[in-house]
Scaffold this motif. Structure first.
Motif, PDB file in Angstrom:
ATOM      1  N   PRO A 125      -3.354  39.971  35.535  1.00 57.91           N
ATOM      2  CA  PRO A 125      -3.485  41.242  34.813  1.00 57.91           C
ATOM      3  C   PRO A 125      -3.510  42.463  35.729  1.00 57.91           C
ATOM      4  O   PRO A 125      -3.051  43.539  35.337  1.00 57.91           O
ATOM      5  CB  PRO A 125      -4.826  41.088  34.076  1.00 57.91           C
ATOM      6  N   VAL A 126      -4.033  42.298  36.946  1.00 59.88           N
ATOM      7  CA  VAL A 126      -4.117  43.452  37.847  1.00 59.88           C
ATOM      8  C   VAL A 126      -2.739  43.931  38.289  1.00 59.88           C
ATOM      9  O   VAL A 126      -2.596  45.029  38.833  1.00 59.88           O
ATOM     10  CB  VAL A 126      -4.993  43.121  39.079  1.00 59.88           C
ATOM     11  N   LYS A 127      -1.698  43.141  38.024  1.00 63.25           N
ATOM     12  CA  LYS A 127      -0.335  43.537  38.396  1.00 63.25           C
ATOM     13  C   LYS A 127       0.413  44.183  37.233  1.00 63.25           C
ATOM     14  O   LYS A 127       1.623  44.414  37.324  1.00 63.25           O
ATOM     15  CB  LYS A 127       0.446  42.300  38.875  1.00 63.25           C
ATOM     16  N   THR A 128      -0.264  44.468  36.148  1.00 61.28           N
ATOM     17  CA  THR A 128       0.421  45.057  34.992  1.00 61.28           C
ATOM     18  C   THR A 128       1.077  46.382  35.370  1.00 61.28           C
ATOM     19  O   THR A 128       2.200  46.675  34.974  1.00 61.28           O
ATOM     20  CB  THR A 128      -0.582  45.282  33.831  1.00 61.28           C
ATOM     21  N   VAL A 129       0.362  47.183  36.128  1.00 59.78           N
ATOM     22  CA  VAL A 129       0.922  48.446  36.621  1.00 59.78           C
ATOM     23  C   VAL A 129       0.881  48.402  38.145  1.00 59.78           C
ATOM     24  O   VAL A 129      -0.183  48.148  38.729  1.00 59.78           O
ATOM     25  CB  VAL A 129       0.123  49.659  36.103  1.00 59.78           C
ATOM     26  N   SER A 250      -0.793  40.141  47.417  1.00 61.31           N
ATOM     27  CA  SER A 250      -0.850  41.601  47.400  1.00 61.31           C
ATOM     28  C   SER A 250       0.556  42.180  47.407  1.00 61.31           C
ATOM     29  O   SER A 250       1.528  41.505  47.735  1.00 61.31           O
ATOM     30  CB  SER A 250      -1.636  42.103  48.610  1.00 61.31           C
ATOM     31  N   GLU A 251       0.654  43.464  47.063  1.00 63.67           N
ATOM     32  CA  GLU A 251       1.949  44.158  47.108  1.00 63.67           C
ATOM     33  C   GLU A 251       2.365  44.426  48.547  1.00 63.67           C
ATOM     34  O   GLU A 251       3.549  44.389  48.880  1.00 63.67           O
ATOM     35  CB  GLU A 251       1.848  45.493  46.356  1.00 63.67           C
ATOM     36  N   PRO A 260      -7.840  39.779  44.121  1.00 63.91           N
ATOM     37  CA  PRO A 260      -8.297  39.197  42.851  1.00 63.91           C
ATOM     38  C   PRO A 260      -7.363  39.523  41.680  1.00 63.91           C
ATOM     39  O   PRO A 260      -7.100  40.700  41.386  1.00 63.91           O
ATOM     40  CB  PRO A 260      -9.679  39.824  42.655  1.00 63.91           C
ATOM     41  N   ALA A 261      -6.875  38.481  41.020  1.00 68.02           N
ATOM     42  CA  ALA A 261      -5.885  38.654  39.952  1.00 68.02           C
ATOM     43  C   ALA A 261      -6.480  39.255  38.692  1.00 68.02           C
ATOM     44  O   ALA A 261      -5.775  39.894  37.910  1.00 68.02           O
ATOM     45  CB  ALA A 261      -5.253  37.300  39.629  1.00 68.02           C
ATOM     46  N   ILE A 303      -1.341  50.776  44.771  1.00 64.09           N
ATOM     47  CA  ILE A 303      -2.406  50.686  43.767  1.00 64.09           C
ATOM     48  C   ILE A 303      -1.882  49.803  42.645  1.00 64.09           C
ATOM     49  O   ILE A 303      -0.749  49.999  42.179  1.00 64.09           O
ATOM     50  CB  ILE A 303      -2.785  52.074  43.197  1.00 64.09           C
ATOM     51  N   THR A 304      -2.661  48.821  42.236  1.00 61.52           N
ATOM     52  CA  THR A 304      -2.279  48.014  41.076  1.00 61.52           C
ATOM     53  C   THR A 304      -3.454  48.003  40.098  1.00 61.52           C
ATOM     54  O   THR A 304      -4.615  48.066  40.504  1.00 61.52           O
ATOM     55  CB  THR A 304      -1.919  46.562  41.474  1.00 61.52           C
TER      56      THR A 304
END
Lengths: 474, 67
Positions: A125-129, A250-251, A260-261, A303-304
Motif C-alpha cells: 500500500p505504501v507504493k500507491t503514490v 525502496s524506490e 515497510p510495505a 516519497i511514497t
C-alpha cells in the motif's frame, strides 16, 4: 496474554487502528475538524491545552495545512502514546494490561524474532503514490513545529538505516528539521544509527535512510526496543507487532534497501558523507531544548505513500514520548532484576521522570541489601535510569503518590540514600555538567528488617467491601 | 549535555543557546530560530558564556554546509 482486544485487521495498519479505536474506545480520541496550521504551533497549542486540563487523548486533526499553507491531503494524528491504555491496545492487549503487564509482554516479544517477509510493490500500500525527484516535495505534508524555540517544523518519527557490514536494519526515533523541499537536518545521539552513518562516512559513501512517518502504533512501540546493536530491527519490530513485518524494495535502492510495505508514508533519502549544517535548537524529551548544533543532513530522493495516508507526529517532551519510552524499558528491567532479586513485584519509569530518569522498583524484601542490588541492576541495564526509589511490595510503583509516601515515611537519608558518581548517563539530560557522565542516586524506601517498624494504617477489608461506593451511596 | 552558551540575535533580539563548539568555530554562522538571520557568534549583541571553561577544539569546517 489475551490477544482478542487487537484493534484492526492484519496486516496491522494505522488507519485500521484508528477506525477500531474510534469504534470501540471513542473516549480515547478527540477529532478536530477546524483547519489548523501545524507549522504555526496550532497542533501543539491544542495538545498543551488538553494536557493542562488533565486529558491525554489521541488527537486526529482532520484538516491541517501543509507547508505551502494550503489544506493538506493528509490528516494528522498525534499524542497516540500519551495513555498506556492505547499502548496496550496497540499491542493487542486489553486495557487492564496497561500497567506492568504491557511492559512484560513487550519484553517477552522482544526476546524472540519474527523475520520479515518481502512483498512485490503491487502488494505494498505504501507504493500507491510514488514521488521521485522534484516531485518528492516535503511541503505537501502538515509538518509540525512543536515548541517556541524550534527553528522550523520537524518530522520526529522513525528512521531506518542498514549496517553496511552485517546488513542488519536499525530503526530509531530521530528528529528531522525541515530545511527545504528536499532537505532535512538530522540529529543523532551516539547510538546505533550514528554508528551506521559513521561506517558509511569512513568509506566516503552516502548512507541510505528511510523515514517511516506513519505506521500502526505497534510498529513505533517496537522501534524503541532495547536490543543490542546488530539485531535486525525489522525482525524485532515484527515480533513486537506479533506479525512478520511486510517489506518492499525502496524506490531509491531497490532490493538493497527494504522499507515497510504497510506504512502510510515513507520518505527516502541519503545522508551525504562529511556534510554538517546548523540544526536546532529542538524541544527534546526531557522537556528542555537540545542546543543548536552542527549535524548531518538528509537529501530526499523519493516519497511514497498510501492514497489515504495519515501523517503521524509524536509530541516530544510530553507524555506521548515519555510513555512510549517507558514501556519498552520496564519489561526488560523487570526481567533483569528478577534474575538477581526474584522477589521483585513491579518496575515503573514514571512520566515525572520523562519515562526514563526515575525508576520505581517494588519488591518483597527478604534480606537487607536486595533493594540496592535491584537498583544497581536497573542502572547498569539502562543508562537513562538516574534516580531509583525502591519500595516494599505494599506500594504500587505505578502510583507515584504512594512511592513518595514511602520515601517520606521509610527513609532516613543518612542511611538509605547512596550517590554513585561518574556513571554514563543520557547526553540529553540538561543537568549534566559533562558531555555524558552523570551522578545517580538510590533511595531505599523499604522498611528495615532488623528492627521493629511502624505499620501502615488501614481500614479493615471487610468494612471496605461492606461500604463499597456503589452500595453505600444508594 | 554538552557545554552550551546563550546568544542573542542581532536582528530580532531572540535568545537561544548553542553547542560551545559553535562559539569557537572561526567561520561558522549561527542561525536565529525566529528570524533565521545568519551571523557569527562574535557579532551577537549578547552572549552568556559562564562556566564554559577554556576554548574547545573547533570542528573541521562544514563541507557543503552553511559556513
Amino acid at each position: 496474554m489475551e490477544a482478542a482486544a487487537r484493534l484492526g485487521q492484519r496486516p496491522l495498519t494505522l488507519r485500521g487502528f484508528l477506525e477500531a479505536l474510534v469504534a470501540r474506545y471513542p473516549e480515547q480520541v478527540v477529532r478536530v475538524d477546524r483547519p489548523v496550521d501545524p507549522a504555526n504551533f496550532d497542533v501543539t497549542a491544542f495538545l498543551v491545552n488538553l494536557e493542562r486540563a488533565g486529558r491525554f487523548p489521541l488527537v486526529h486533526f482532520a484538516n491541517p495545512r501543509d507547508l505551502f499553507g494550503e489544506p493538506s491531503r493528509f490528516p494528522l494524528v498525534t499524542n497516540v502514546y500519551a495513555d498506556r491504555v492505547r499502548c496496550a491496545l496497540a499491542l493487542g492487549l486489553p486495557p487492564e494490561a496497561a500497567k506492568l503487564p504491557v511492559s512484560l509482554e513487550y519484553a517477552r516479544r522482544e526476546a524472540r524474532r519474527l523475520p520479515p517477509v518481502v512483498v512485490p510493490p503491487r502488494e505494498a500500500p505504501v507504493k500507491t503514490v510514488v514521488r521521485r525527484g522534484e516531485e518528492a516535495d516535503l511541503r505537501i505534508f502538515p509538518i509540525v513545529r512543536h515548541h517556541e524555540m524550534d527553528p522550523a517544523p520537524y518530522i520526529d518519527m522513525a528512521v531506518a538505516m542498514r549496517d553496511p557490514d552485517s546488513g542488519a536494519y536499525n530503526l530509531a526515533f530521530l528528529r528531522n528539521m525541515y530545511k527545504g523541499p528536499r532537505r532535512l537536518g538530522l540529529h543523532m545521539s551516539p547510538r546505533h544509527n550514528w554508528q551506521i552513518v559513521r561506517k558509511y562516512e569512513e568509506r566516503g559513501e552516502p548512507c541510505p535512510a528511510a523515514i517511516v512517518v506513519s505506521h500502526h502504533p505497534a510498529f513505533f512501540l517496537g522501534v524503541l526496543n532495547v536490543s543490542p546493536f546488530g539485531a535486525d530491527d525489522y525482525a524485532v519490530v515484527g515480533s513486537i507487532m506479533d506479525e512478520p513485518l511486510r517489506l518492499v524494495p525502496s524506490e531509491t535502492w531497490g532490493e538493497a534497501f527494504l522499507v515497510p510495505a504497510d506504512a502510510d508514508i515513507v520518505i527516502e533519502g541519503v545522508v551525504p558523507p562529511g556534510v554538517r549544517e546548523i540544526e536546532g535548537p529542538f524541544g527534546e524529551f526531557p522537556g528542555t531544548y537540545g542546543p543548536q548544533r552542527l549535524r548531518w543532513v538528509i537529501e530526499v530522493t523519493a516519497i511514497t505513500h498510501r492514497a489515504d495516508a495519515v501523517y503521524q507526529d509524536i509530541f516530544v517532551g510530553h507524555r506521548d514520548v515519555h510513555i512510549l519510552g517507558a514501556i519498552p524499558k520496564e519489561g526488560s528491567l523487570f526481567n533483569r532484576i528478577k534474575g538477581v532479586v526474584p522477589t521483585v513485584t513491579g518496575v515503573h519509569l514514571p512520566t515525572s521522570g520523562c519515562g526514563r530518569f526515575h525508576c520505581y522498583i517494588a519488591l518483597d524484601k527478604k534480606v537487607e541489601g536486595e533493594p540496592k542490588q535491584a537498583a544497581l541492576v536497573a542502572m547498569g541495564e539502562c543508562d537513562f535510569v538516574k534516580n531509583v526509589i525502591v519500595v516494599d511490595a505494599d506500594i504500587d510503583p505505578f502510583n507515584e503518590e504512594e512511592v513518595l509516601w514511602a520515601w517520606a515515611t521509610r527513609v532516613q537519608a543518612d542511611e538509605d540514600l547512596d550517590v554513585i558518581k561518574n556513571v554514563k548517563g543520557s547526553a540529553l539530560d540538561p543537568s549534566l555538567a559533562d558531555d555524558i557522565r552523570t551522578a545517580k542516586v538510590i533511595i531505599d524506601a523499604t522498611r528495615p528488617l532488623d528492627r521493629p517498624f511502624a505499620s501502615r494504617i488501614r481500614v479493615p477489608e471487610e468494612a471496605l467491601a461492606r461500604m463499597a461506593l456503589d452500595r453505600a451511596e444508594r | 549535555m554538552e557545554r552550551i552558551f546563550w546568544v542573542a540575535c542581532p536582528e530580532c533580539g531572540e535568545r537561544w543557546y548553542a553547542d560551545w563548539v559553535l562559539r569557537r568555530h572561526p567561520t561558522l554562522k549561527l542561525i536565529c530560530p525566529r528570524c533565521h538571520r545568519e551571523f557569527r557568534a562574535d557579532e551577537a549583541p549578547w552572549l552568556d558564556e559562564r562556566g564554559t571553561g577554556g576554548p574547545a577544539e573547533p570542528e573541521a569546517p562544514a563541507a557543503g554546509g552553511r559556513s
